[in-house]
Design a protein around this motif. Structure first.
Motif, PDB file in Angstrom:
ATOM      1  N   ARG A  14     -57.056  49.396 140.431  1.00 45.92           N
ATOM      2  CA  ARG A  14     -56.901  50.727 139.847  1.00 45.92           C
ATOM      3  C   ARG A  14     -55.539  51.316 140.181  1.00 45.92           C
ATOM      4  N   ARG A  15     -55.154  51.226 141.445  1.00 49.80           N
ATOM      5  CA  ARG A  15     -53.872  51.793 141.875  1.00 49.80           C
ATOM      6  C   ARG A  15     -52.702  51.069 141.214  1.00 49.80           C
ATOM      7  N   SER A  16     -52.813  49.769 141.072  1.00 51.67           N
ATOM      8  CA  SER A  16     -51.751  48.993 140.439  1.00 51.67           C
ATOM      9  C   SER A  16     -51.583  49.410 138.975  1.00 51.67           C
ATOM     10  N   ARG A  17     -52.692  49.571 138.264  1.00 57.79           N
ATOM     11  CA  ARG A  17     -52.635  49.994 136.865  1.00 57.79           C
ATOM     12  C   ARG A  17     -52.049  51.401 136.746  1.00 57.79           C
ATOM     13  N   GLU A  18     -52.445  52.284 137.659  1.00 60.36           N
ATOM     14  CA  GLU A  18     -51.917  53.653 137.634  1.00 60.36           C
ATOM     15  C   GLU A  18     -50.400  53.664 137.817  1.00 60.36           C
ATOM     16  N   ARG A  19     -49.893  52.842 138.719  1.00 62.75           N
ATOM     17  CA  ARG A  19     -48.453  52.802 138.949  1.00 62.75           C
ATOM     18  C   ARG A  19     -47.698  52.306 137.719  1.00 62.75           C
ATOM     19  N   LEU A  20     -48.281  51.343 137.020  1.00 65.13           N
ATOM     20  CA  LEU A  20     -47.634  50.839 135.804  1.00 65.13           C
ATOM     21  C   LEU A  20     -47.600  51.918 134.717  1.00 65.13           C
ATOM     22  N   LEU A  21     -48.689  52.655 134.559  1.00 66.17           N
ATOM     23  CA  LEU A  21     -48.715  53.737 133.586  1.00 66.17           C
ATOM     24  C   LEU A  21     -47.672  54.803 133.923  1.00 66.17           C
ATOM     25  N   HIS A  22     -47.619  55.169 135.198  1.00 65.33           N
ATOM     26  CA  HIS A  22     -46.663  56.184 135.646  1.00 65.33           C
ATOM     27  C   HIS A  22     -45.234  55.713 135.419  1.00 65.33           C
ATOM     28  N   ALA A  23     -44.950  54.484 135.790  1.00 63.94           N
ATOM     29  CA  ALA A  23     -43.598  53.948 135.610  1.00 63.94           C
ATOM     30  C   ALA A  23     -43.212  53.905 134.138  1.00 63.94           C
ATOM     31  N   ALA A  24     -44.169  53.590 133.276  1.00 64.32           N
ATOM     32  CA  ALA A  24     -43.875  53.505 131.848  1.00 64.32           C
ATOM     33  C   ALA A  24     -43.429  54.854 131.287  1.00 64.32           C
ATOM     34  N   VAL A  25     -44.151  55.929 131.598  1.00 66.48           N
ATOM     35  CA  VAL A  25     -43.758  57.231 131.046  1.00 66.48           C
ATOM     36  C   VAL A  25     -42.435  57.694 131.643  1.00 66.48           C
ATOM     37  N   GLY A  32     -35.603  55.863 126.870  1.00 68.17           N
ATOM     38  CA  GLY A  32     -36.065  55.523 125.533  1.00 68.17           C
ATOM     39  C   GLY A  32     -36.880  54.241 125.527  1.00 68.17           C
ATOM     40  N   TYR A  33     -37.603  54.033 124.442  1.00 69.97           N
ATOM     41  CA  TYR A  33     -38.521  52.904 124.363  1.00 69.97           C
ATOM     42  C   TYR A  33     -37.792  51.567 124.314  1.00 69.97           C
ATOM     43  N   GLU A  34     -36.797  51.438 123.442  1.00 69.97           N
ATOM     44  CA  GLU A  34     -36.136  50.152 123.247  1.00 69.97           C
ATOM     45  C   GLU A  34     -35.430  49.683 124.514  1.00 69.97           C
ATOM     46  N   ALA A  35     -34.854  50.621 125.274  1.00 76.20           N
ATOM     47  CA  ALA A  35     -34.102  50.252 126.477  1.00 76.20           C
ATOM     48  C   ALA A  35     -35.003  49.984 127.677  1.00 76.20           C
ATOM     49  N   THR A  36     -36.283  50.292 127.545  1.00 71.23           N
ATOM     50  CA  THR A  36     -37.223  50.086 128.647  1.00 71.23           C
ATOM     51  C   THR A  36     -37.884  48.724 128.509  1.00 71.23           C
ATOM     52  N   THR A  37     -37.745  47.882 129.520  1.00 66.63           N
ATOM     53  CA  THR A  37     -38.333  46.550 129.489  1.00 66.63           C
ATOM     54  C   THR A  37     -39.570  46.499 130.386  1.00 66.63           C
ATOM     55  N   VAL A  52     -48.103  42.832 134.844  1.00 66.69           N
ATOM     56  CA  VAL A  52     -48.195  43.713 133.679  1.00 66.69           C
ATOM     57  C   VAL A  52     -49.135  43.129 132.637  1.00 66.69           C
ATOM     58  N   SER A  53     -48.986  41.841 132.362  1.00 69.82           N
ATOM     59  CA  SER A  53     -49.819  41.208 131.340  1.00 69.82           C
ATOM     60  C   SER A  53     -51.273  41.083 131.780  1.00 69.82           C
ATOM     61  N   TYR A  54     -51.536  41.251 133.062  1.00 68.09           N
ATOM     62  CA  TYR A  54     -52.917  41.235 133.553  1.00 68.09           C
ATOM     63  C   TYR A  54     -53.683  42.440 133.008  1.00 68.09           C
ATOM     64  N   TYR A  55     -52.976  43.553 132.814  1.00 70.55           N
ATOM     65  CA  TYR A  55     -53.608  44.791 132.366  1.00 70.55           C
ATOM     66  C   TYR A  55     -53.337  45.121 130.912  1.00 70.55           C
ATOM     67  N   PHE A  56     -52.185  44.720 130.379  1.00 63.98           N
ATOM     68  CA  PHE A  56     -51.777  45.147 129.039  1.00 63.98           C
ATOM     69  C   PHE A  56     -51.232  43.960 128.242  1.00 63.98           C
ATOM     70  N   PRO A  57     -51.595  43.866 126.946  1.00 65.76           N
ATOM     71  CA  PRO A  57     -51.100  42.752 126.131  1.00 65.76           C
ATOM     72  C   PRO A  57     -49.592  42.775 125.923  1.00 65.76           C
ATOM     73  N   GLY A  58     -48.986  43.951 125.971  1.00 65.46           N
ATOM     74  CA  GLY A  58     -47.548  44.035 125.744  1.00 65.46           C
ATOM     75  C   GLY A  58     -47.031  45.434 126.016  1.00 65.46           C
ATOM     76  N   LYS A  59     -45.743  45.626 125.753  1.00 68.55           N
ATOM     77  CA  LYS A  59     -45.104  46.908 126.072  1.00 68.55           C
ATOM     78  C   LYS A  59     -45.667  48.052 125.241  1.00 68.55           C
ATOM     79  N   ARG A  60     -45.880  47.819 123.952  1.00 66.36           N
ATOM     80  CA  ARG A  60     -46.357  48.902 123.109  1.00 66.36           C
ATOM     81  C   ARG A  60     -47.709  49.418 123.581  1.00 66.36           C
ATOM     82  N   GLN A  61     -48.605  48.478 123.943  1.00 66.94           N
ATOM     83  CA  GLN A  61     -49.927  48.881 124.415  1.00 66.94           C
ATOM     84  C   GLN A  61     -49.844  49.637 125.743  1.00 66.94           C
TER      85      GLN A  61
END
Length: 242
Positions: A14-25, A32-37, A52-61
């Protein structure tokens, strides 16, 4: 050292997924979206890149889930702020102001979100999107709708259209104008919710761009070596518990 329990592994995931969501925003808002990998998101989150792929299929998701989180928590804050109310008209006014406020305060994130929704895959069916849907549906019901199944999609469409209108490059419409039209449609008093002229001085309309409160990355019940109260878990790819 004894193996971690299933509950501790779940907390670490849960904590790992939360950190990825936070980092993404954070990164999309900054660059910007294109410059964010995905690599940059993983690095900001302090996670292994393969996680990342453990939780999400890709960047857009991932990004869409992160923005849905920001949206549902912003809406939740607005609906439950003091003074709390069960009045359906006031709650609908707060909901409208919360979503329009995101177009005003988070234009980069919301513009990317609208663009992402127009991709072939459309909505990402994730917990964040489902919670947003539940909150808006409940708001419509409390407002007095006799047909939530029809009235909720209409409210959603009107809000999405207003956000788009506020963000379209070159010819954006002003948020107060869009707010006035929505309030007229739903017969809401201008003083309800968070009127634009008082937004900076009222809870829920303070232009607070710190999104960290929306992502619960702290420990809940982890202990020493991630196994009981009083300790902390490592911040690494092992968070997946695999």
């Amino acid at each position: 050292m004894s193996p971690r329990s299933a509950s501790v592994n779940e907390e670490l995931r849960r904590r790992s997924r939360e950190r990825l969501l936070h980092a993404a925003v954070e990164l999309v808002s900054e660059h910007g979206y294109e410059a964010t990998t995905l690599g940059a998101i993983a690095d900001r989150a302090g996670s292994a890149r393969g996680l990342v792929s453990y939780y999400f299929p890709g960047k857009r998701q991932l990004v869409q889930s992160a923005v849905h989180r920001m949206m549902h928590r912003t809406l939740e804050e607005a609906l439950e702020r003091e003074p709390r109310t069960e009045d359906g008209r006031e709650r609908l006014a707060r909901a409208i102001d919360a979503i329009l406020g995101l177009a005003r305060d988070q234009p980069v994130l919301m513009r990317q979100h609208m663009a992402g929704l127009l991709q072939a895959e459309g909505f990402v069916q994730c917990p964040e999107q489902q919670r947003l849907s539940e909150l808006l549906g409940d708001t419509v019901a409390r407002y007095g709708s006799q047909n939530v199944g029809a009235d909720y999609p209409m409210l959603r469409a009107l809000l999405m259209g207003s956000v788009y209108a506020a963000l379209v490059p070159g010819v954006p419409m002003r948020v107060p104008v869009l707010r006035a039209e929505l309030f007229k449609r739903y017969q809401l008093d201008w003083e309800s919710g968070t009127p634009p002229e008082t937004a900076k001085g009222r809870p829920g309309g303070s232009h607070d761009n710190d999104l960290s409160r929306f992502f619960a990355t702290g420990a809940r019940s982890l202990g020493a070596d991630g196994q009981g109260p009083g300790g902390s878990a490592r911040r690494s790819g092992s968070d997946a518990g695999s």
